[in-house]
Design an enzyme around this catalytic site. Sequence first.
Site, PDB file in Angstrom:
ATOM      1  N   LYS A 179       0.885  -1.168   0.000  1.00 20.42           N
ATOM      2  CA  LYS A 179       0.000   0.000   0.000  1.00 20.42           C
ATOM      3  C   LYS A 179       0.922   1.217   0.000  1.00 20.42           C
ATOM      4  O   LYS A 179       1.363   1.678   1.049  1.00 20.42           O
ATOM      5  CB  LYS A 179      -0.897  -0.025   1.243  1.00 20.42           C
ATOM      6  CG  LYS A 179      -2.226   0.675   1.132  1.00 20.42           C
ATOM      7  CD  LYS A 179      -2.156   2.159   0.843  1.00 20.42           C
ATOM      8  CE  LYS A 179      -1.678   3.007   1.974  1.00 20.42           C
ATOM      9  NZ  LYS A 179      -1.357   4.400   1.549  1.00 20.42           N
ATOM     10  N   GLU A 182      -0.361   7.450  -1.113  1.00 20.51           N
ATOM     11  CA  GLU A 182      -1.332   7.915  -2.117  1.00 20.51           C
ATOM     12  C   GLU A 182      -0.876   9.235  -2.748  1.00 20.51           C
ATOM     13  O   GLU A 182      -1.479   9.709  -3.692  1.00 20.51           O
ATOM     14  CB  GLU A 182      -2.729   8.049  -1.483  1.00 20.51           C
ATOM     15  CG  GLU A 182      -2.890   9.117  -0.404  1.00 20.51           C
ATOM     16  CD  GLU A 182      -2.380   8.701   0.982  1.00 20.51           C
ATOM     17  OE1 GLU A 182      -1.473   7.844   1.066  1.00 20.51           O
ATOM     18  OE2 GLU A 182      -2.873   9.269   1.969  1.00 20.51           O
ATOM     19  N   SER A 232       5.275   8.293   9.444  1.00 13.79           N
ATOM     20  CA  SER A 232       5.397   9.180  10.608  1.00 13.79           C
ATOM     21  C   SER A 232       5.140   8.406  11.909  1.00 13.79           C
ATOM     22  O   SER A 232       4.510   7.341  11.904  1.00 13.79           O
ATOM     23  CB  SER A 232       4.408  10.334  10.477  1.00 13.79           C
ATOM     24  OG  SER A 232       3.094   9.828  10.410  1.00 13.79           O
ATOM     25  N   CYS A 287      14.042  10.782   6.108  1.00 13.32           N
ATOM     26  CA  CYS A 287      14.042  10.435   7.530  1.00 13.32           C
ATOM     27  C   CYS A 287      15.461  10.448   8.084  1.00 13.32           C
ATOM     28  O   CYS A 287      15.646  10.412   9.285  1.00 13.32           O
ATOM     29  CB  CYS A 287      13.412   9.078   7.746  1.00 13.32           C
ATOM     30  SG  CYS A 287      14.406   7.770   7.075  1.00 13.32           S
ATOM     31  N   GLU A 389       9.595  16.983  14.028  1.00 13.20           N
ATOM     32  CA  GLU A 389      10.151  16.695  12.704  1.00 13.20           C
ATOM     33  C   GLU A 389       9.442  17.619  11.699  1.00 13.20           C
ATOM     34  O   GLU A 389       8.239  17.497  11.479  1.00 13.20           O
ATOM     35  CB  GLU A 389       9.888  15.234  12.342  1.00 13.20           C
ATOM     36  CG  GLU A 389      10.466  14.848  10.997  1.00 13.20           C
ATOM     37  CD  GLU A 389      10.118  13.409  10.605  1.00 13.20           C
ATOM     38  OE1 GLU A 389       8.963  13.009  10.772  1.00 13.20           O
ATOM     39  OE2 GLU A 389      11.021  12.710  10.121  1.00 13.20           O
TER      40      GLU A 389
END
Length: 506
Positions: A179, A182, A232, A287, A389
């Site tokens: 997945k 999107e 996240s 990241c 972040e």
Amino acid sequence: MSVADQQGPVPHFIDGKHSTGSSSRSGDVYNPATGQISRQVPLATADDVRTAIASAQAAFPAWAATAPGKRAQVMFKFRELLLANMDQLAEIVSNEHGKTIDDAKGSITRGLEVVEFVCGIPQMLKGEYSEAVATNVESYSMRQPLGVCAGITPFNFPAMVPMWMFPVAIACGNTFVLKPSEKDPSCAVRLAELMLEAGLPKGVLNVVHGDKEAVDTLLTDERVQGISFVGSTAIGQYIYETGCANGKRVQALCGAKNHMVVMPDADLDQAADAVMGAAYGSAGERCMAVSVVVTVGDEAADALIEKLAPRVKGLQVGPYTDPATEMGPVITPESKDRINGYIDRGVAAGATLVVDGREVTVSGHEDGCFVGGCIFDNVTKEMDIYTDEIFGPVLSIVRAESYEEAVKLVNDHEYGNGTAIFTRDGDAARDFVSRVQIGMVGVNVPIPVPVAYHSFGGWKRSLFGDHSIHGPEGVRFYTRLKTVTTRWPSGIREGAVFNFKAGGEH
Ligand code: NAD
């Protein structure tokens, strides 16, 4: 026809072919350089996801029974196809993500290295054997695949992060439902097309697009055995807790705030070069980006800022289609607003904005999601530009008075993904490596991303679960250990004759 050559909504890839799915909901995919919507992506219904899981479930027994060496053959071919399609894949990544073509190719190459690692999967799946654990008793172990595994991936590396997962899972004998984000969904479909072309049986790798509805279906369907998540921290914690509560094995790699400690004895030219790539590469949407520099002593801070400020002001911000571009846009207009909000609050909280990227405009791309490079000095640990972040090209400089204060900052932060120390002092470096509560550490290396045959993962709230991703830890995550103890009665061999047949047939 490949997803790259199609107009219209991005298809799912289920059971070896494109599918439009059954959803009436869709999401917008932007071209971040123009700020315009370029495509729609269907947001799968639970039934669409279940169809993909059913395909993976049906493909599992035959794939698990395929010899590891044969599975590796698919990976060898897939590697060739990645190389042959590198330009097209980079174009897909840059168009939907915004990063420069060089950066996109670099990230695809990091994924390709994971594919190279799993070309040697028979070696990794070798078990252990002990002769004579008791009289006439032997013991051996093997690693077997879990079954259907799922991957949920973030927007910032649409090729690399999926390739941290599915090549390892599939080479270990699992089947997979991916997945992807999107926000930039097309690359995942292209990768699945290439896997099919490489000889992967249909159903072994499926791609479904979607949001919470799709993810929740993966988290609760009892046919799914393992979940890999990268994204996240808030979502990762939810994925970990929900997946574990539903009896699944889960690894969730999450957010970060990576500190680079600059000691007074560091080579400051080297440190400045390192910051330019590590803080502003990929517009800070990594990241492992360095988002905090902790200088030890004011002299190092002043000298470093003097070197950095003109370079950050001079960064060529623009679309990936312009070869002069050094830094592309951020992912969406919403993301640009969020980052600018952090910069506003940093100013209001009293940090010194040495370079302000808020006003950057790119001629001909006035609606593009561009944020210029920013440097904040005199940042303190209470400010949200330090605690959170930001995931944009915003660097905070925190001035520490001592090495101990710098180490404490690194260790007290909630995230523990990456960190680095810049110094010429081997003793300081050794002490730092030993004491920091961080998963990936660099010494004079600003982004210490482990190579594919090591494993990638943070500590603290940067990783939920027991396993880092790819490399040996990835193989452990995607397999279960089985240990067998055998006892065979002795004596039958007495009197037996084992002759080779005449004619050389052995
Ligand atoms: P995100 O958490 O918003 O999305 C990640 C995935 O979760 C996407 O596929 C998304 O569709 C899905 N998702 C979003 N909301 C959900 C919800 N409510 N329920 C279920 N699923 C949901 O992350 P992002 O913005 O795409 O990516 C950026 C984040 O990823 C940053 O925090 C970054 O540090 C992190 N990241 C971490 C690593 C690592 O290895 N630690 C690597 C790359 C990115």
